[in-house]
Design a protein around this motif. Structure first.
Motif, mmCIF file in Angstrom:
data_model
loop_
_atom_site.group_PDB
_atom_site.id
_atom_site.type_symbol
_atom_site.label_atom_id
_atom_site.label_comp_id
_atom_site.label_asym_id
_atom_site.label_seq_id
_atom_site.Cartn_x
_atom_site.Cartn_y
_atom_site.Cartn_z
ATOM 1 N N SER A 244 -7.409 -6.442 -7.503
ATOM 2 C CA SER A 244 -6.610 -5.220 -7.377
ATOM 3 C C SER A 244 -7.221 -4.350 -6.283
ATOM 4 O O SER A 244 -8.401 -4.481 -5.943
ATOM 5 C CB SER A 244 -6.538 -4.455 -8.693
ATOM 6 O OG SER A 244 -7.798 -3.886 -8.997
ATOM 7 N N THR B 126 11.644 -10.241 -11.263
ATOM 8 C CA THR B 126 11.142 -8.940 -10.845
ATOM 9 C C THR B 126 11.341 -7.999 -12.017
ATOM 10 O O THR B 126 12.394 -8.026 -12.659
ATOM 11 C CB THR B 126 11.915 -8.395 -9.622
ATOM 12 O OG1 THR B 126 11.781 -9.325 -8.550
ATOM 13 C CG2 THR B 126 11.385 -7.053 -9.178
ATOM 14 N N GLN C 177 10.656 -3.828 -13.360
ATOM 15 C CA GLN C 177 10.297 -2.499 -12.883
ATOM 16 C C GLN C 177 10.479 -1.457 -13.965
ATOM 17 O O GLN C 177 11.302 -1.598 -14.855
ATOM 18 C CB GLN C 177 11.112 -2.135 -11.649
ATOM 19 C CG GLN C 177 12.603 -2.177 -11.851
ATOM 20 C CD GLN C 177 13.349 -2.059 -10.528
ATOM 21 O OE1 GLN C 177 12.805 -2.292 -9.465
ATOM 22 N NE2 GLN C 177 14.615 -1.705 -10.606
ATOM 23 N N MET D 118 5.500 1.004 -13.030
ATOM 24 C CA MET D 118 5.056 -0.327 -12.664
ATOM 25 C C MET D 118 6.210 -1.118 -12.045
ATOM 26 O O MET D 118 7.347 -1.014 -12.495
ATOM 27 C CB MET D 118 4.547 -1.043 -13.916
ATOM 28 C CG MET D 118 3.897 -2.363 -13.665
ATOM 29 S SD MET D 118 3.211 -3.055 -15.187
ATOM 30 C CE MET D 118 4.674 -3.696 -15.958
ATOM 31 N N HIS D 119 5.907 -1.871 -10.996
ATOM 32 C CA HIS D 119 6.901 -2.745 -10.369
ATOM 33 C C HIS D 119 6.216 -4.076 -10.098
ATOM 34 O O HIS D 119 5.163 -4.104 -9.458
ATOM 35 C CB HIS D 119 7.409 -2.136 -9.060
ATOM 36 C CG HIS D 119 8.604 -2.841 -8.510
ATOM 37 N ND1 HIS D 119 9.837 -2.241 -8.484
ATOM 38 C CD2 HIS D 119 8.770 -4.075 -7.986
ATOM 39 C CE1 HIS D 119 10.709 -3.086 -7.952
ATOM 40 N NE2 HIS D 119 10.072 -4.208 -7.637
ATOM 41 N N SER D 120 6.803 -5.187 -10.604
ATOM 42 C CA SER D 120 6.169 -6.502 -10.482
ATOM 43 C C SER D 120 7.132 -7.530 -9.916
ATOM 44 O O SER D 120 8.329 -7.518 -10.211
ATOM 45 C CB SER D 120 5.700 -7.001 -11.854
ATOM 46 O OG SER D 120 4.756 -6.137 -12.417
ATOM 47 N N TRP D 121 6.571 -8.450 -9.140
ATOM 48 C CA TRP D 121 7.260 -9.610 -8.611
ATOM 49 C C TRP D 121 6.520 -10.826 -9.136
ATOM 50 O O TRP D 121 5.298 -10.844 -9.162
ATOM 51 C CB TRP D 121 7.244 -9.629 -7.090
ATOM 52 C CG TRP D 121 7.904 -8.449 -6.463
ATOM 53 C CD1 TRP D 121 9.193 -8.358 -6.042
ATOM 54 C CD2 TRP D 121 7.294 -7.175 -6.141
ATOM 55 N NE1 TRP D 121 9.430 -7.111 -5.492
ATOM 56 C CE2 TRP D 121 8.275 -6.366 -5.546
ATOM 57 C CE3 TRP D 121 6.013 -6.637 -6.321
ATOM 58 C CZ2 TRP D 121 8.028 -5.072 -5.119
ATOM 59 C CZ3 TRP D 121 5.755 -5.341 -5.901
ATOM 60 C CH2 TRP D 121 6.763 -4.580 -5.306
ATOM 61 N N TYR D 122 7.264 -11.889 -9.542
ATOM 62 C CA TYR D 122 6.656 -13.074 -10.149
ATOM 63 C C TYR D 122 7.087 -14.347 -9.429
ATOM 64 O O TYR D 122 8.246 -14.482 -9.040
ATOM 65 C CB TYR D 122 7.074 -13.204 -11.625
ATOM 66 C CG TYR D 122 6.615 -12.068 -12.495
ATOM 67 C CD1 TYR D 122 5.414 -12.139 -13.186
ATOM 68 C CD2 TYR D 122 7.394 -10.925 -12.634
ATOM 69 C CE1 TYR D 122 4.990 -11.092 -13.995
ATOM 70 C CE2 TYR D 122 6.980 -9.870 -13.440
ATOM 71 C CZ TYR D 122 5.783 -9.961 -14.111
ATOM 72 O OH TYR D 122 5.369 -8.923 -14.907
ATOM 73 N N SER E 284 1.676 -13.095 -9.941
ATOM 74 C CA SER E 284 2.435 -11.847 -9.955
ATOM 75 C C SER E 284 1.745 -10.852 -9.036
ATOM 76 O O SER E 284 0.532 -10.885 -8.856
ATOM 77 C CB SER E 284 2.559 -11.269 -11.368
ATOM 78 O OG SER E 284 1.311 -10.807 -11.832
ATOM 79 N N THR F 116 1.795 -6.697 -8.647
ATOM 80 C CA THR F 116 2.247 -5.512 -9.369
ATOM 81 C C THR F 116 1.697 -4.255 -8.716
ATOM 82 O O THR F 116 0.508 -4.177 -8.408
ATOM 83 C CB THR F 116 1.785 -5.563 -10.842
ATOM 84 O OG1 THR F 116 2.304 -6.743 -11.443
ATOM 85 C CG2 THR F 116 2.270 -4.343 -11.611
#
Length: 148
Positions: A72, A105, A107, A111-115, A126, A128
Protein backbone atom coordinates in the motif's frame (compact mmCIF):
# COMPACT_ATOMS: atom_id res chain seq x y z
CA UNK A 1 38.31 46.73 32.36
CA UNK A 2 36.02 48.45 29.88
CA UNK A 3 33.05 46.44 28.51
CA UNK A 4 33.91 47.56 24.97
CA UNK A 5 37.40 46.08 25.28
CA UNK A 6 35.91 42.70 26.26
CA UNK A 7 33.19 42.56 23.58
CA UNK A 8 35.20 43.89 20.63
CA UNK A 9 37.60 40.89 20.37
CA UNK A 10 34.69 38.45 20.82
CA UNK A 11 32.75 40.17 18.03
CA UNK A 12 35.75 40.05 15.67
CA UNK A 13 36.23 36.33 16.34
CA UNK A 14 32.53 35.65 15.78
CA UNK A 15 32.56 37.53 12.47
CA UNK A 16 35.63 35.62 11.31
CA UNK A 17 34.16 32.27 12.28
CA UNK A 18 30.73 32.92 10.77
CA UNK A 19 32.08 34.76 7.74
CA UNK A 20 29.56 37.58 7.85
CA UNK A 21 31.81 40.17 6.27
CA UNK A 22 30.32 41.64 3.11
CA UNK A 23 33.69 41.40 1.36
CA UNK A 24 33.87 37.62 1.82
CA UNK A 25 33.32 35.52 -1.29
CA UNK A 26 32.97 31.77 -1.19
CA UNK A 27 36.25 30.12 -2.11
CA UNK A 28 34.65 27.21 -3.96
CA UNK A 29 31.74 28.99 -5.65
CA UNK A 30 32.18 29.56 -9.35
CA UNK A 31 28.44 29.36 -10.09
CA UNK A 32 26.32 32.25 -11.21
CA UNK A 33 23.48 33.31 -8.96
CA UNK A 34 20.97 31.88 -11.46
CA UNK A 35 22.43 28.39 -11.31
CA UNK A 36 22.95 28.51 -7.54
CA UNK A 37 19.20 28.60 -6.87
CA UNK A 38 17.85 25.23 -5.80
CA UNK A 39 15.69 23.68 -8.49
CA UNK A 40 12.24 22.44 -7.52
CA UNK A 41 11.93 18.68 -7.11
CA UNK A 42 10.48 17.12 -10.21
CA UNK A 43 7.95 14.44 -9.27
CA UNK A 44 7.36 11.86 -12.00
CA UNK A 45 3.77 11.28 -13.08
CA UNK A 46 3.97 7.61 -12.17
CA UNK A 47 6.05 5.14 -10.22
CA UNK A 48 6.12 1.36 -10.37
CA UNK A 49 4.30 -0.30 -7.48
CA UNK A 50 6.43 -3.43 -7.80
CA UNK A 51 3.26 -5.51 -8.27
CA UNK A 52 2.22 -6.86 -11.69
CA UNK A 53 3.42 -3.75 -13.55
CA UNK A 54 0.80 -1.56 -11.88
CA UNK A 55 1.79 2.08 -11.53
CA UNK A 56 0.80 4.49 -8.77
CA UNK A 57 0.92 8.29 -8.74
CA UNK A 58 4.39 9.80 -8.61
CA UNK A 59 3.53 11.44 -5.27
CA UNK A 60 2.92 8.04 -3.63
CA UNK A 61 4.93 7.64 -0.42
CA UNK A 62 5.35 5.26 2.49
CA UNK A 63 5.27 1.93 0.63
CA UNK A 64 4.12 -0.67 3.13
CA UNK A 65 4.49 -4.37 2.31
CA UNK A 66 1.82 -6.73 3.58
CA UNK A 67 3.28 -10.05 2.52
CA UNK A 68 4.96 -10.88 -0.75
CA UNK A 69 1.96 -10.03 -2.93
CA UNK A 70 0.54 -6.90 -1.34
CA UNK A 71 1.66 -3.31 -0.87
CA UNK A 72 0.00 0.00 0.00
CA UNK A 73 1.02 3.63 -0.52
CA UNK A 74 -0.03 6.97 0.96
CA UNK A 75 -1.18 9.54 -1.59
CA UNK A 76 -0.57 12.85 0.22
CA UNK A 77 -2.29 15.80 -1.36
CA UNK A 78 -4.73 13.70 -3.42
CA UNK A 79 -8.39 13.53 -2.56
CA UNK A 80 -10.18 10.19 -2.66
CA UNK A 81 -11.98 11.20 -5.86
CA UNK A 82 -8.75 12.34 -7.54
CA UNK A 83 -7.02 9.09 -6.61
CA UNK A 84 -9.90 6.95 -7.96
CA UNK A 85 -9.90 8.88 -11.22
CA UNK A 86 -6.09 8.69 -11.51
CA UNK A 87 -6.00 4.94 -10.87
CA UNK A 88 -8.88 4.27 -13.26
CA UNK A 89 -7.00 6.15 -15.97
CA UNK A 90 -3.78 4.20 -15.37
CA UNK A 91 -5.16 0.69 -14.70
CA UNK A 92 -5.95 -1.81 -17.46
CA UNK A 93 -9.54 -2.03 -16.19
CA UNK A 94 -10.74 -3.89 -19.32
CA UNK A 95 -7.62 -6.00 -19.94
CA UNK A 96 -5.86 -8.98 -18.40
CA UNK A 97 -3.01 -8.56 -15.94
CA UNK A 98 -0.60 -11.52 -15.91
CA UNK A 99 -3.31 -13.88 -17.32
CA UNK A 100 -5.87 -12.64 -14.78
CA UNK A 101 -9.03 -11.26 -16.35
CA UNK A 102 -10.93 -8.26 -14.99
CA UNK A 103 -13.93 -9.53 -13.12
CA UNK A 104 -15.46 -6.93 -10.83
CA UNK A 105 -15.43 -3.35 -9.58
CA UNK A 106 -16.87 -2.31 -6.23
CA UNK A 107 -17.29 1.14 -4.81
CA UNK A 108 -18.57 2.97 -1.79
CA UNK A 109 -18.10 6.45 -0.41
CA UNK A 110 -14.82 5.39 1.29
CA UNK A 111 -13.42 2.66 -0.95
CA UNK A 112 -13.13 1.86 -4.67
CA UNK A 113 -11.75 -1.50 -5.86
CA UNK A 114 -10.92 -3.17 -9.16
CA UNK A 115 -10.48 -6.98 -9.32
CA UNK A 116 -8.75 -9.44 -11.66
CA UNK A 117 -8.81 -13.21 -11.35
CA UNK A 118 -7.43 -16.35 -12.98
CA UNK A 119 -10.31 -18.85 -12.64
CA UNK A 120 -12.35 -20.11 -9.69
CA UNK A 121 -10.44 -20.31 -6.37
CA UNK A 122 -7.35 -19.14 -8.24
CA UNK A 123 -4.88 -16.31 -8.08
CA UNK A 124 -6.47 -12.89 -7.87
CA UNK A 125 -5.44 -9.26 -7.74
CA UNK A 126 -7.23 -6.20 -6.45
CA UNK A 127 -6.36 -2.52 -6.49
CA UNK A 128 -8.19 -0.45 -3.90
CA UNK A 129 -8.25 3.28 -3.15
CA UNK A 130 -9.18 4.09 0.46
CA UNK A 131 -10.55 7.37 1.82
CA UNK A 132 -8.63 7.87 5.07
CA UNK A 133 -7.12 11.02 6.57
CA UNK A 134 -4.38 10.51 3.95
CA UNK A 135 -5.78 8.83 0.83
CA UNK A 136 -4.21 5.40 0.24
CA UNK A 137 -3.97 2.90 -2.60
CA UNK A 138 -3.35 -0.79 -2.05
CA UNK A 139 -2.44 -3.56 -4.47
CA UNK A 140 -3.41 -6.94 -3.03
CA UNK A 141 -2.64 -10.39 -4.40
CA UNK A 142 -3.51 -13.89 -3.26
CA UNK A 143 -6.35 -16.31 -3.80
CA UNK A 144 -9.98 -15.34 -3.91
CA UNK A 145 -12.49 -17.81 -2.44
CA UNK A 146 -15.36 -15.50 -3.46
CA UNK A 147 -16.74 -15.90 -6.97
CA UNK A 148 -15.62 -12.79 -8.75
Amino acid sequence: MNKTNVWAPALVVALLVVGCSSSDTPATSAQSSASARPSPLVVPETQDSGQHGIVVPGIATNPTRMGAESISFDLPGMSFEEAVQWMETHLPVDNAIDAMMPCRTTQSSRMHSWYWRDGVDAHMLSVTVFATPITKVGIFGGTDPVDC
